[in-house]
Scaffold this motif. Structure first.
Motif, PDB file in Angstrom:
ATOM      1  N   SER A 292       0.760  -1.351  -0.132  1.00  0.00           N
ATOM      2  CA  SER A 292       0.017  -0.105  -0.052  1.00  0.00           C
ATOM      3  C   SER A 292       0.785   1.030  -0.154  1.00  0.00           C
ATOM      4  O   SER A 292       1.809   1.236   0.673  1.00  0.00           O
ATOM      5  N   ALA A 293       0.519   2.418  -0.624  1.00  0.00           N
ATOM      6  CA  ALA A 293       1.196   3.497  -0.668  1.00  0.00           C
ATOM      7  C   ALA A 293       0.544   4.610   0.005  1.00  0.00           C
ATOM      8  O   ALA A 293       0.759   5.725  -0.117  1.00  0.00           O
ATOM      9  N   ILE A 294      -0.396   4.233   0.923  1.00  0.00           N
ATOM     10  CA  ILE A 294      -1.122   5.261   1.833  1.00  0.00           C
ATOM     11  C   ILE A 294      -0.542   5.751   2.831  1.00  0.00           C
ATOM     12  O   ILE A 294      -0.433   6.966   2.971  1.00  0.00           O
ATOM     13  N   THR A 295      -0.285   4.659   3.866  1.00  0.00           N
ATOM     14  CA  THR A 295       0.194   5.122   5.268  1.00  0.00           C
ATOM     15  C   THR A 295       1.248   4.349   5.462  1.00  0.00           C
ATOM     16  O   THR A 295       1.513   3.183   5.479  1.00  0.00           O
ATOM     17  N   PHE A 296       2.315   5.004   6.319  1.00  0.00           N
ATOM     18  CA  PHE A 296       3.757   4.529   6.635  1.00  0.00           C
ATOM     19  C   PHE A 296       3.805   4.631   8.097  1.00  0.00           C
ATOM     20  O   PHE A 296       3.551   5.710   8.862  1.00  0.00           O
ATOM     21  N   LEU A 297       3.888   3.515   8.886  1.00  0.00           N
ATOM     22  CA  LEU A 297       4.017   3.198  10.240  1.00  0.00           C
ATOM     23  C   LEU A 297       5.315   2.867  10.462  1.00  0.00           C
ATOM     24  O   LEU A 297       5.858   1.816   9.926  1.00  0.00           O
ATOM     25  N   ASP A 298       6.282   3.318  11.536  1.00  0.00           N
ATOM     26  CA  ASP A 298       7.292   2.824  11.934  1.00  0.00           C
ATOM     27  C   ASP A 298       7.232   2.410  13.520  1.00  0.00           C
ATOM     28  O   ASP A 298       7.276   3.525  14.265  1.00  0.00           O
ATOM     29  N   GLY A 299       6.973   1.243  13.862  1.00  0.00           N
ATOM     30  CA  GLY A 299       6.495   1.113  15.224  1.00  0.00           C
ATOM     31  C   GLY A 299       7.528   1.205  16.286  1.00  0.00           C
ATOM     32  O   GLY A 299       7.261   1.590  17.421  1.00  0.00           O
ATOM     33  N   GLU A 300       8.734   0.958  15.977  1.00  0.00           N
ATOM     34  CA  GLU A 300      10.071   1.192  16.754  1.00  0.00           C
ATOM     35  C   GLU A 300      10.071   2.783  17.106  1.00  0.00           C
ATOM     36  O   GLU A 300      10.346   3.107  18.212  1.00  0.00           O
ATOM     37  N   LYS A 301      10.008   3.371  15.876  1.00  0.00           N
ATOM     38  CA  LYS A 301      10.391   4.888  16.094  1.00  0.00           C
ATOM     39  C   LYS A 301       9.184   5.825  16.350  1.00  0.00           C
ATOM     40  O   LYS A 301       9.202   7.056  16.494  1.00  0.00           O
ATOM     41  N   GLY A 302       8.153   5.157  16.334  1.00  0.00           N
ATOM     42  CA  GLY A 302       6.884   5.954  16.411  1.00  0.00           C
ATOM     43  C   GLY A 302       6.640   6.909  15.575  1.00  0.00           C
ATOM     44  O   GLY A 302       6.194   8.170  15.665  1.00  0.00           O
ATOM     45  N   ILE A 303       6.777   6.420  14.130  1.00  0.00           N
ATOM     46  CA  ILE A 303       6.447   7.481  12.845  1.00  0.00           C
ATOM     47  C   ILE A 303       5.136   7.019  12.343  1.00  0.00           C
ATOM     48  O   ILE A 303       4.724   5.754  12.184  1.00  0.00           O
ATOM     49  N   LEU A 304       4.346   7.993  11.915  1.00  0.00           N
ATOM     50  CA  LEU A 304       2.871   7.739  11.295  1.00  0.00           C
ATOM     51  C   LEU A 304       2.947   8.943  10.066  1.00  0.00           C
ATOM     52  O   LEU A 304       3.172  10.202  10.558  1.00  0.00           O
ATOM     53  N   ARG A 305       2.889   8.454   8.885  1.00  0.00           N
ATOM     54  CA  ARG A 305       2.673   9.456   7.776  1.00  0.00           C
ATOM     55  C   ARG A 305       1.609   8.960   6.830  1.00  0.00           C
ATOM     56  O   ARG A 305       1.333   7.736   6.523  1.00  0.00           O
ATOM     57  N   TYR A 306       0.923  10.032   6.559  1.00  0.00           N
ATOM     58  CA  TYR A 306      -0.121   9.627   5.492  1.00  0.00           C
ATOM     59  C   TYR A 306       0.303  10.324   4.226  1.00  0.00           C
ATOM     60  O   TYR A 306       0.439  11.469   3.763  1.00  0.00           O
ATOM     61  N   ARG A 307       0.670   9.466   3.381  1.00  0.00           N
ATOM     62  CA  ARG A 307       1.232   9.892   1.686  1.00  0.00           C
ATOM     63  C   ARG A 307       2.435  10.609   1.971  1.00  0.00           C
ATOM     64  O   ARG A 307       2.732  11.691   1.299  1.00  0.00           O
ATOM     65  N   GLY A 308       3.186  10.223   2.768  1.00  0.00           N
ATOM     66  CA  GLY A 308       4.616  10.839   3.264  1.00  0.00           C
ATOM     67  C   GLY A 308       4.544  12.084   4.078  1.00  0.00           C
ATOM     68  O   GLY A 308       5.517  12.358   4.499  1.00  0.00           O
TER      69      GLY A 308
END
Ligand code: SDX
Length: 393
Positions: A19-35
């Motif tokens: 999917s190209a919609i949402t990016f999560l990084d669980g370790e770093k606590g990152i959440l991005r919508y379409r970048g």
């Protein structure tokens, strides 16, 4: 059975799609919508712009944004027959059940939505209609519960204000939307807008993979979100904090309950399948809770209990070992309560926020022509055996 079947309960280690919609990084606590980072969007954008971004993949130009908002504003009214459906529900119906029914019933008003091969313009029209009508369905599900007449949308209001007015206005008194409340609500909707393959989004994708209509697929997502381990957690958090308050604020006793394997009780609002350090949304919401309560002059004793629980959990080996931190649901209920939203409506607020994410993910799955979702199993039942007549049993 050809090939090796690996069992992965809860799909903890299974990727279901790209999917190209949402990016999560669980370790770093990152959440991005379409970048774009959730921090940037929560501070600088608004919910309808974030909805456009999630669904169409880019920040809208001024023209695109104006056209999107105008189309949504034009479609907030619902067919009068929706009131007949509403009248079929007793006031004891939970608003989430009413909401999922009203969303699914849209196939009756827009039968073209049942055609899996509709043009993209027609799909765009379904998307506009659903985003436009969701606040109306949500507010009406509440009015049904409290036995008050429904309010029609007011197209002079912005998205969040329109919802608040339909929720709280009644024929007996004047109601003015407080912009502080509307802005806080808009920010909360942004923070809930998408979260990659969570339980309810995975449900929307699987149901949609059978080429069921978008309305039916999202109605299924609403029902998955209803569970207390998922979107229902925001309501469960407040109920838990109230219980702790009734219990004299004895957080140590409730922490012990949460760690006791013989006790089914879990610390609601804690833990996450992906975030193993902190949920970036929880950080933003915790700060927003302080701001909103101060602006509204609200003193909520459960906020102090929540902060006490968080401090204790951050020091407690059981929680630290299992990387259990506050998630998006831990503080959101405290803001909803300060905004006057009743507890039974907290998960409806989550569904309103998650709607553009569900739509974006359903659309991506269909555009990528993904196959029908049909996992396999390892059979552990009885071997072949002959039928036994009733007289011989
Ligand atoms: C959402 O997926 C998403 O992205 C969801 C969401 C989204 O935006 O869509 O982020 C929204 O649903 C947030 C989560 C809301 N739910 C809750 O707050 C309910 C309480 N939390 C949980 O039940 C739990 O943490 C989950 C459901 C969130 C995650 O469960 P997992 O990943 O399946 O983890 P697990 O149940 O296997 O737990 C691992 C261990 C277990 O202990 P051990 O068997 O290893 O000894 O941690 C323990 C669990 O007992 N544990 C908890 C706990 N959560 C996990 N113990 C006490 N309290 C908790 N809250």
């Amino acid at each position: 059975q050809s090939g090796v079947i690996t069992i992965d309960p809860g799909f903890k280690n299974t990727g279901s799609t790209t999917s190209a919609i949402t990016f999560l990084d669980g370790e770093k606590g990152i959440l991005r919508y379409r970048g774009y980072s959730i921090e940037d969007l929560a501070e600088k954008s608004n919910f309808l712009e974030v909805s456009f971004l999630l669904i169409y993949g880019h920040l809208p130009s001024k023209e695109e944004y104006t056209r999107f908002v105008e189309s949504i504003t034009k479609h907030t009214l619902v067919h009068e027959d929706v009131k007949k459906i509403l009248e079929g529900f007793p006031s004891t119906a939970h608003p989430m059940g009413v909401l999922s029914s009203l969303v699914c019933a849209q196939t009756a008003f827009y039968p073209e939505s049942l055609d899996p091969n509709r043009s993209s313009d027609e799909v765009d029209m379904s998307i506009i209609r659903l985003i436009a009508k969701m606040p109306t369905f949500a507010a009406w599900s509440y009015k049904n519960q409290i036995g008050q007449p429904v309010n029609y949308p007011d197209n002079k209001q912005n998205y969040a204000s329109n919802f608040l007015k339909m929720m709280f206005a009644n024929p007996a008194e004047q109601y003015e939307v407080d912009p502080v409340v509307a802005n806080a609500l808009d920010k909360l909707l942004i923070l809930h807008a998408d979260h990659e393959q969570n339980c309810s989004t995975a449900t929307v994708r699987v149901v949609g993979s059978s080429h069921a209509s978008m309305y039916a697929s999202i109605s299924a997502g609403i029902n998955a979100l209803w569970g207390p381990l998922h979107g229902g957690a925001n309501q469960a958090v407040i109920e838990m904090l109230e219980n702790i308050k009734q219990d004299g604020g004895d957080t140590k006793k409730w922490m012990a309950k949460a760690k006791d394997k013989n006790d089914p009780f879990r610390l609601m609002g804690f833990g996450h399948r992906v975030y193993k350090n902190f949920d970036p949304r929880a950080k933003i919401i915790k700060k927003a809770a302080d701001d909103v309560l101060e602006k509204l002059g609200v003193k909520d004793p459960v906020l102090d209990i929540a902060k006490g629980l968080e401090e204790e959990a951050l020091r407690d080996p059981y929680f630290v070992e299992r990387k259990l931190y506050p998630n998006v649901d831990f503080y959101s209920g405290i803001i909803y309560r300060a905004l006057g939203i009743p507890t039974d409506m907290f998960t409806v607020m989550f569904a309103m926020g998650r709607l553009p994410g569900w739509i974006a993910q359903w659309k991506e799955m269909r555009e990528n022509k993904e196959p029908i979702g049909r996992p396999r199993q390892v059979y552990t039942g009885a071997n072949e055996r002959p039928y036994v007549g009733m007289s011989d049993r």
